[in-house]
Design an enzyme around this catalytic site. Structure first.
Site, PDB file in Angstrom:
ATOM      1  N   HIS A 151       0.820  -1.210   0.000  1.00 39.52           N
ATOM      2  CA  HIS A 151       0.000   0.000   0.000  1.00 39.52           C
ATOM      3  C   HIS A 151       0.855   1.262   0.000  1.00 39.52           C
ATOM      4  CE1 HIS A 151      -2.097   3.323   2.102  1.00 39.52           C
ATOM      5  NE2 HIS A 151      -3.055   3.003   1.244  1.00 39.52           N
ATOM      6  N   GLU A 184      44.156  -1.960 -24.311  1.00 36.16           N
ATOM      7  CA  GLU A 184      44.603  -1.170 -23.165  1.00 36.16           C
ATOM      8  C   GLU A 184      46.083  -1.395 -22.834  1.00 36.16           C
ATOM      9  OE1 GLU A 184      42.128  -2.469 -19.913  1.00 36.16           O
ATOM     10  OE2 GLU A 184      42.285  -4.558 -20.526  1.00 36.16           O
ATOM     11  N   ASP A 230      43.977   2.319 -18.458  1.00 36.19           N
ATOM     12  CA  ASP A 230      45.132   1.425 -18.448  1.00 36.19           C
ATOM     13  C   ASP A 230      46.106   1.756 -19.570  1.00 36.19           C
ATOM     14  OD1 ASP A 230      44.461   0.094 -16.196  1.00 36.19           O
ATOM     15  OD2 ASP A 230      43.869  -1.786 -17.147  1.00 36.19           O
ATOM     16  N   CYS A 272      36.101   3.350 -23.814  1.00 35.57           N
ATOM     17  CA  CYS A 272      35.231   3.242 -22.641  1.00 35.57           C
ATOM     18  C   CYS A 272      35.857   3.848 -21.390  1.00 35.57           C
ATOM     19  CB  CYS A 272      34.868   1.775 -22.388  1.00 35.57           C
ATOM     20  SG  CYS A 272      36.285   0.696 -22.105  1.00 35.57           S
TER      21      CYS A 272
END
Length: 808
Positions: A424, A684, A708, A755
């Site tokens: 509720h 990387e 990296d 990214c």
């Protein structure tokens, strides 16, 4: 023909004026959806005309109207006094003889169908309820486990009287309904024996975000009132509609609730027809529904939504109640109504709340909505103390009921000890647009009444209550005029709790879905420890591990299911857009912090360039753990049908290492090219750039990890405070590495993306990447809008710059 009775088979959704919203819907389902395989218990409606006839027969209209004249709905004491008077007027009225006889004849006919021992549910159904824009659910009374003619007639009078509960009176005033133009029908329906099994509520969308591609199911042991009222924290289940309809029979995600009590039939001559009893520890820990049951309910929900959408001529998400009969083992639909909050939201304005500071966390539970609010906490023990609440305060309660609604509408936020997402308090908070945190267990003890608090529902599924007034921001963006850049804008995302909400941002999918968050927050244990708990040296840790997978076949099954559900949730949220999932990239010191991890991890001086990524996957110390990761991804793509998932290998140093990893993946059922599977590699390490033509033979794309790549190009440990000033993605050498990677990917007809943080943190880096012609950038969600706008400007500038001048 009966004057006051309509059997469900005689009703349709168009008969709200005759039978009220609830009964009209039950009739619609019984008549139209039973042939499609949906089980609905039979029953009949006592019509709204019967209610009107009771008042006319007893000459009560004038007296009833007089009882509400001059009502001040803001005065709770006045409301309670007048409501009680109105109810007494109706309950004291006699049912006309012919009406009584029709009711009893219908009741006897229902007994003939189901047996003399049958009990019924007697529910109120107002003629203005369950409209697409307003839910009257819970405003009137319902009665369960009713048996015998005398009891049926008595609760019918009680139902008629409940049209004037305090909450119903207040609700009608708030929504502009005339008290005396709304009538009440009564539904009498065969009880499903869910007291011997389970029941609950489900929606054909996600209740917190409005995401429409899932069915959301909640359930607990016993009769369903506890779930509806919020007296228990139920189990939760999600099913992805598009892949389910393609034939993929899989539960997307599940969470076990505490389910501490259950409602069962009362026995021994008690005046109460139901009672609550404790649930055993074993049943609290196990799910109340099997996967097969969840999928059956999902099938019901999809069919109900499609049917009602077709009737309405528009997409109509539905709010439904279900029950499982413990005697025949079948699942039944017992209510269906339009969902009235998320489905009514319109426009393209995106509003995002961001908490800018934190303090001591006082309580946490299920987050309702995505907002943040501050205010003084006010604990209200029960309905008799509602007058103590002041507008603008944060309501703290054990549980709320419809009687609390006059106060709830003035609250800055709502926090309860008990309840799940369909209780509720949650439903009303959504309708009111205020944040709520439900199912906190001990909020009334841990949040001091009178103290300033901040309630945040902006961090995913978990809502949190913090001490003090914390700073937060509200960002509003009009998405309607936002163009799509040529450079694909993708998202970095690791938290499945944020997936549904994040998917509405402008994006082309997920460029980096990290497994680390799911393993750390949901699985919590080292995969090798789950495979070999006997090798864990600490007794308490072994016990904790066994507790984690107690609901599963073994530790491996636990890992695979939990990981696949986390990844599956992200993939479903963005379906059919691509979701690039990076296999685990914990370093050894991070793996060691997982439960049981220190017994399986080496101590390394520099984990950053140590036992991580691809080298780990093919090493005997972790190969079986990687096998579990592969099994989970195979389950996501094949069992769940989420073939938009692409896989990515991190920190892959050498070509022969890459070849071995791909062999291991193939051995575990993940064959590059099969069923459309694409496998990317993180770019990387300088060697990834130098040998990009060789890596391109083995992989379908490259995701440049600028963090990296920067540290290994510059020889800077990014975790070292001493030399951190030398870490800069904008360095000319780093930019040259990125340029070589993008050009190498293009030369080999492979996807190139980035990214890292660079394009979010430095506008000039975003500009550089656009100039290089990179295929995609994957950004953190909070930077997507600003970076997208910047990229659009850059692309427009480059287009203008490169435009060939027209001849004179």
């Amino acid at each position: 023909m009966a004057q006051y009775i309509r059997w469900f088979e005689e009703l349709s959704i168009d008969d709200v004026a005759i039978a009220g919203g609830k009964n009209a819907s039950l009739g619609e389902m019984y008549r139209e959806l039973t042939p499609k395989g949906i089980k609905v218990p039979n029953g009949f409606a006592i019509t709204a005309d019967a209610y009107r006839e009771v008042l006319t027969h007893n000459n009560l209209w004038d007296e009833l109207k007089k009882s509400l004249q001059g009502l001040d709905p803001t005065n709770t004491a006045d409301l309670a006094r007048r409501g009680a008077k109105a109810r007494a007027i109706i309950y004291g009225a006699a049912l006309p003889e012919d009406m009584q006889q029709e009711i009893l004849d219908a009741y006897q006919k229902l007994q003939e169908e189901y047996g003399a021992e049958m009990s019924v549910a007697v529910r109120s159904s107002a003629t203005a309820e369950d409209l697409p824009t307003a839910s009257f659910a819970g405003q009137q009374e319902s009665y369960l486990n009713i048996q015998g003619e005398e009891q049926v007639l008595d609760v019918c009078r009680r139902c008629f009287a409940s049209l004037f509960t305090d909450r119903a009176i207040h609700y009608r005033i708030d929504n502009g309904f005339d008290h005396f133009k709304v009538a009440l029908s009564i539904g009498v329906q065969k009880m499903v024996r869910s007291d011997l099994d389970a029941s609950g509520v489900m929606f054909s969308l996600d209740t917190e975000t409005g995401f429409r591609d899932v069915v959301f199911i909640t359930g607990a042991w016993g009769l369903g009132e506890n779930v509806v009222q919020g007296a228990v924290e139920p189990d939760e289940f999600y099913v992805h509609k598009p892949t389910f309809e393609q034939g993929h029979q899989a539960v997307l995600r599940r969470t076990v609730g505490s389910k501490k009590i259950k409602m069962i039939y009362a026995t021994g001559g008690s005046k109460d027809t139901t009672r609550n009893v404790p649930v055993s520890q074993l049943d609290r820990k196990r799910f109340c529904l099997s996967d097969k049951d969840v999928l059956t309910l999902a099938d019901y929900a999809i069919k109900v939504e499609k049917h009602y959408s077709k009737k309405a001529g528009v997409n109509r998400p539905m709010d439904m109640e279900w029950a499982k009969d413990g005697t025949d083992g079948c699942l039944y639909m017992v209510q269906a109504r339009p969902e009235t909050v998320e489905s009514q939201k319109q426009g393209n304005i995106l509003r995002q709340y961001h908490l800018r500071e934190e303090s001591e966390m006082l309580a946490h539970g299920y987050a309702i909505g995505t907002r943040i609010a501050t205010g003084y906490a006010r604990y209200i023990r029960d309905v008799t103390h509602l007058h103590e609440f002041r507008p603008g305060e944060v309501l703290i309660a054990d549980i709320t009921t419809p009687d609390w609604e006059p106060v709830m509408k003035t609250a800055a936020a709502i926090v309860t000890n008990r309840g799940g997402r369909t209780c509720h308090a949650a439903i009303i908070a959504r309708e009111l647009g205020v944040p709520a945190v439900v199912g906190c267990d001990t909020a009334s003890d841990t949040i001091p009444s009178g103290d300033m608090v901040t309630v945040s529902c902006a961090a995913g599924d978990e809502g949190r209550v913090f001490k003090g007034e914390l700073k937060f921001e509200i960002a509003e963006t009009d998405l309607s005029g936002l163009a799509k850049p040529r450079t694909k804008i993708m998202l970095n995302l690791g938290n499945p709790d944020l997936a549904f909400a994040t998917s509405c941002l402008p994006n082309e999918g997920v460029g980096l879905a990290r497994l680390e968050f799911i393993i750390n927050e949901y699985i919590k244990a080292h995969p090798m420890a789950l495979l070999y708990p006997e090798k864990v040296s600490d007794d308490n840790t072994r016990m904790d591990l066994e507790t984690l997978y107690s609901n599963y076949a073994d530790g491996a099954d636990y890992f695979v299911r939990k990981l696949s559900e986390g990844v599956g949730t992200i993939a479903a949220a963005f379906w059919p857009r691509p979701v690039v999932v990076r296999m685990s990239d914990f370093k050894s010191n991070e793996y060691a912090t997982l439960l049981g991890g220190k017994d399986f991890e080496p101590a390394e001086e520099n984990p950053m360039i140590g036992f991580r990524g691809a080298s780990r996957y093919i090493h005997p110390n972790y190969a079986q753990g990687f096998g579990l990761e592969c099994m989970a991804m195979k389950r996501v793509r094949e069992k769940m049908g989420l073939t938009n998932v692409k896989l990515m290998i991190p920190f892959c140093r050498r070509i022969d290492e890459a070849e071995k990893v791909l062999e291991v993946m193939a051995h575990n059922g993940l064959v590059r090219g099969e069923n459309g599977l694409e496998i990317y590699v993180m770019c990387e390490i300088p060697n990834n750039v130098i040998l990009i033509d060789e890596f391109a033979r083995l992989f379908d794309g490259f995701s440049i990890g600028s963090n990296d790549l920067t540290q290994l190009t510059l020889g800077v440990d990014r975790d070292s405070e001493i030399v951190s000033f030398d870490f800069d993605e904008r360095d000319a050498g780093v930019k040259q590495m990125i340029k070589m990677a993008v050009e190498g990917a293009r030369r080999n007809n492979r996807h190139s993306g980035l990214c890292g943080q660079a394009p979010s943190d430095y506008p000039e880096m975003a500009e550089y990447l656009v100039e290089l012609g990179i295929d995609s950038m994957s950004l953190n969600p909070d930077t997507v809008l600003s970076t997208t706008q910047h990229i659009l400007e850059v692309e427009a500038r480059l287009a203008s710059k490169n435009k060939t001048p027209e001849p004179a």
